[in-house]
Design a protein around this motif. Structure first.
Motif, mmCIF file in Angstrom:
data_model
loop_
_atom_site.group_PDB
_atom_site.id
_atom_site.type_symbol
_atom_site.label_atom_id
_atom_site.label_comp_id
_atom_site.label_asym_id
_atom_site.label_seq_id
_atom_site.Cartn_x
_atom_site.Cartn_y
_atom_site.Cartn_z
ATOM 1 N N VAL A 157 0.855 -1.185 0.000
ATOM 2 C CA VAL A 157 0.000 0.000 0.000
ATOM 3 C C VAL A 157 0.893 1.237 0.000
ATOM 4 N N ASP A 159 0.933 5.505 -0.330
ATOM 5 C CA ASP A 159 0.066 6.669 -0.167
ATOM 6 C C ASP A 159 0.898 7.946 -0.178
ATOM 7 N N ASN A 206 -5.079 -1.263 -7.338
ATOM 8 C CA ASN A 206 -6.457 -0.831 -7.055
ATOM 9 C C ASN A 206 -7.461 -1.633 -7.871
ATOM 10 N N GLU A 207 -7.269 -2.958 -7.858
ATOM 11 C CA GLU A 207 -8.155 -3.911 -8.532
ATOM 12 C C GLU A 207 -8.110 -3.801 -10.046
ATOM 13 N N GLN A 208 -7.101 -3.158 -10.595
ATOM 14 C CA GLN A 208 -6.886 -3.116 -12.040
ATOM 15 C C GLN A 208 -5.758 -4.090 -12.368
ATOM 16 N N LEU A 230 -6.884 6.475 -10.969
ATOM 17 C CA LEU A 230 -6.872 5.879 -9.641
ATOM 18 C C LEU A 230 -6.683 6.978 -8.604
ATOM 19 N N THR A 231 -7.145 6.698 -7.397
ATOM 20 C CA THR A 231 -6.991 7.639 -6.295
ATOM 21 C C THR A 231 -6.222 6.966 -5.169
ATOM 22 N N TYR A 234 -2.786 3.692 -3.014
ATOM 23 C CA TYR A 234 -2.657 2.736 -4.108
ATOM 24 C C TYR A 234 -2.311 1.368 -3.520
ATOM 25 N N THR A 235 -3.243 0.421 -3.692
ATOM 26 C CA THR A 235 -3.052 -0.930 -3.169
ATOM 27 C C THR A 235 -2.571 -1.834 -4.294
#
Length: 298
Positions: A157, A159, A206-208, A230-231, A234-235
């Motif tokens: 993660v 940020d 982010n699931e992409q 994305l915002t 970022y995971t």
């Protein structure tokens, strides 16, 4: 007796006490004479001559009455016209609102249809990839991002810094950053490439789901992954041997780069090992053909 002044009995020679408002003579004069003398004289002269503000002759009175009637007529006509036009304006506004709502519904329906067609095309591409992949069809689909992935791995993660107003030179090597505490597209590129190099089998942000053709770019302050904004935070999920993958990334140049961003600019990040991760299939998949180098085209 000569040469001596005589004092009258009963008369005090002590100085008379000053008035309490003696020091405010100007203010007292202003309050006592608030109206200028010229105005007072003019008012008195008009009163003596019998003149006043209202017209005295019949002709002047008729003109005043006519002006009042015209003013009242204009005000009345305006009020009546506004009352008459109110339903028409309300009707036009209602029709405009209905058109906007109808167009919005049509746009939502078209967007939903586009999404269904995109999923249908992606499913057909995945089937073709699995069907024509031969003995390594599953591996090919996995590497191409055509199928969902489950397994252990690491979760990273990243940020922005809490105070994004930092400055100074650093590993980014670009002084044009207006806000060095923000995570940039080049930072995410290094993170993702570092995870691939550390042994990740599949990666998503982010699931992409990322593929070999995925692009990480910037549009203003936003980070785009395959043209989708994305915002933060970022995971990043990476499937693989979690412990080895996490250790290899931390010790790599990209892992040290991320650590320098944290120490120099306050960028926040954390790496944790996960026993089970699930990554979706890539939403858009470009199916292409390839051949070994040195062979002739069919």
């Amino acid at each position: 007796m000569c040469g001596m002044s005589q004092q009258h009995p009963g008369r005090s020679t002590a100085p008379r006490p000053a008035r309490p408002d003696a020091s405010m003579s100007l203010l007292t004069n202003v309050m006592d004479h608030s109206l200028d003398d010229g105005y007072a004289e003019a008012a008195a002269r008009q009163h003596a001559e019998g003149r006043s503000g209202l017209p005295r002759t019949l002709h002047a009175k008729l003109w005043l009455a006519t002006g009042l009637v015209l003013t009242a007529l204009v005000v009345t006509v305006g009020a009546v016209q506004a009352r008459v036009d109110a339903p028409t304006v309300a009707k036009e506004r209602g029709e405009l609102v209905d058109r906007v709502e109808e167009d919005t519904r049509e746009a939502d329906a078209l967007e939903e249809r586009i999404e269904k067609l995109r999923r249908s095309v992606s499913a057909r591409q995945n089937e073709a990839l699995e069907r024509h992949g031969g003995d390594k069809g599953a591996l090919t689909a996995l590497l191409a991002g055509a199928t969902p992935v489950e397994g252990p791995g690491v979760e990273l993660v990243v940020d922005d810094a809490e105070d994004t107003g930092g400055g100074g030179d650093g590993p980014r090597g670009d002084s044009s950053f207006s806000d060095t505490g923000r995570v940039r597209d080049r930072d995410m590129q290094r993170v993702v490439n570092g995870l691939w190099a550390a042994g990740a089998e599949a990666v998503s942000v982010n699931e992409q789901r990322l593929t070999a053709l995925s692009a990480i770019r910037a549009a203003g302050d936003a980070i785009l992954v395959d043209n989708k904004p994305l915002t933060p935070p970022y995971t990043v999920l990476a499937v693989g041997d979690g412990r080895k993958l996490g250790t290899a990334f931390r010790e790599s140049a990209d892992g040290r780069y991320l650590q320098v961003l944290k120490e120099s600019y306050g960028v926040r990040y954390g790496v944790s090992v996960r026993e089970e991760l699930r990554l979706p299939a890539a939403l858009s998949l470009s199916v292409r053909t390839a051949r070994p180098a040195g062979t002739s085209s069919p």
